[in-house]
Design an enzyme around this catalytic site. Sequence first.
Site, short mmCIF file in Angstrom:
data_model
loop_
_atom_site.label_atom_id
_atom_site.label_comp_id
_atom_site.label_asym_id
_atom_site.label_seq_id
_atom_site.Cartn_x
_atom_site.Cartn_y
_atom_site.Cartn_z
N ASN A 134 0.87 -1.17 0.00
CA ASN A 134 0.00 0.00 0.00
C ASN A 134 0.91 1.22 0.00
O ASN A 134 1.49 1.56 1.02
CB ASN A 134 -0.90 -0.02 1.25
N LYS A 138 0.17 4.23 -0.28
CA LYS A 138 -0.47 5.40 0.34
C LYS A 138 -0.25 6.63 -0.57
O LYS A 138 -0.22 6.47 -1.79
CB LYS A 138 0.04 5.59 1.76
N HIS A 154 -9.57 0.90 4.70
CA HIS A 154 -8.31 1.10 5.44
C HIS A 154 -8.57 2.02 6.64
O HIS A 154 -9.37 2.96 6.55
CB HIS A 154 -7.26 1.70 4.51
N GLU A 196 -6.96 4.40 7.80
CA GLU A 196 -6.73 5.83 7.53
C GLU A 196 -7.95 6.45 6.86
O GLU A 196 -8.29 7.61 7.08
CB GLU A 196 -5.46 6.01 6.69
N GLU A 230 -5.27 -5.05 10.46
CA GLU A 230 -4.26 -4.00 10.66
C GLU A 230 -4.58 -3.26 11.96
O GLU A 230 -5.42 -2.35 11.96
CB GLU A 230 -4.29 -3.00 9.49
N GLY A 265 2.44 2.37 10.78
CA GLY A 265 3.36 3.49 10.65
C GLY A 265 4.05 3.87 11.94
O GLY A 265 4.65 4.94 12.04
N SER A 315 3.49 -2.02 10.29
CA SER A 315 4.95 -2.01 10.52
C SER A 315 5.63 -3.32 10.15
O SER A 315 6.57 -3.75 10.83
CB SER A 315 5.27 -1.61 11.97
N GLY A 374 2.96 -1.13 4.30
CA GLY A 374 2.98 0.30 3.98
C GLY A 374 4.39 0.75 3.66
O GLY A 374 4.92 0.52 2.57
N GLY A 375 5.03 1.37 4.64
CA GLY A 375 6.35 1.99 4.45
C GLY A 375 7.36 1.12 3.73
O GLY A 375 8.04 1.58 2.80
#
Length: 256
Positions: free
Chosen positions: A15, A17, A99, A101, A171, A177, A217, A238-239
């Site tokens: 993802n 983002k 999600h 977010e 999640e 994050g 994470s 993600g990251g």
Amino acid sequence: MRVLNPDRRPLVAGNWKMHTTPQSGVELARAIVRAGPPDGVDLVLCPPAIAVTDVARAVVGTSIRVGAQNMHWLDSGAFTGEISAPMLAGVAEVVIVGHSERRADFGETDEMVNGKLEAALAAGLTPIVCVGETESVRDAGGAQALITAQVEAALAGIGSTAAEPLVMAYEPVWAIGTGRTASPAQAAEAIGWAREALSDALDAAAAQRTRILYGGSVSPSNARDLLTQDGVDGALVGGASLKADDFIAIARSAVS
Ligand code: 13P
């Protein structure tokens, strides 16, 4: 309707983002292809909407699939800035729905998640539906009840046959994050709760065939411990999905 994988083959999705332009997204996709997607795992890239078409073109001829991060629940209309499932269906195969977010920052309700899931399935997309609790809910002992309620609400009115391509992602909001990962045991337990809820909302066979990913994470250093847990069918990253080598290292952990 095509099911990406009926045998719960591991799935690792990135993802991205609100990162990457169409150009840098294509470069990242090419770097991921060069890094060598391993056999035996489904890889999905979810760039920002504006980069979906270019990234999809960049991975033509590979086993990598492309998804969007969000969509509207209606097919068309006066909804400035939105994109719909039929629009995506010509370009992408997957879409992330619900999600945290989107839920926390854009007011996405369980009802909207339900509508989006229905629309994604109707358009032939593979939805990745996200559920997960906040830290305060976990501390208050409410994680299972919340995950169960989110699964039930997402699937309301959707039958087991229609939900065949469904993928879910657990999640925990407190792990997204933050560099704080759920322990492998916490991830497996919560995914077990989600599967139980799926069994109640659909049926036992649907719960068994639905892949449920862990997200929050995930990194090359913790992926193996998480992804080798019973019932953890992959990762929503993600990251670490923004670095080709890290993303591929995570994918390798899912199959080794
Ligand atoms: P991070 O891997 O950056 O924690 O993000 C997880 C996530 O939200 C994926 O959808």
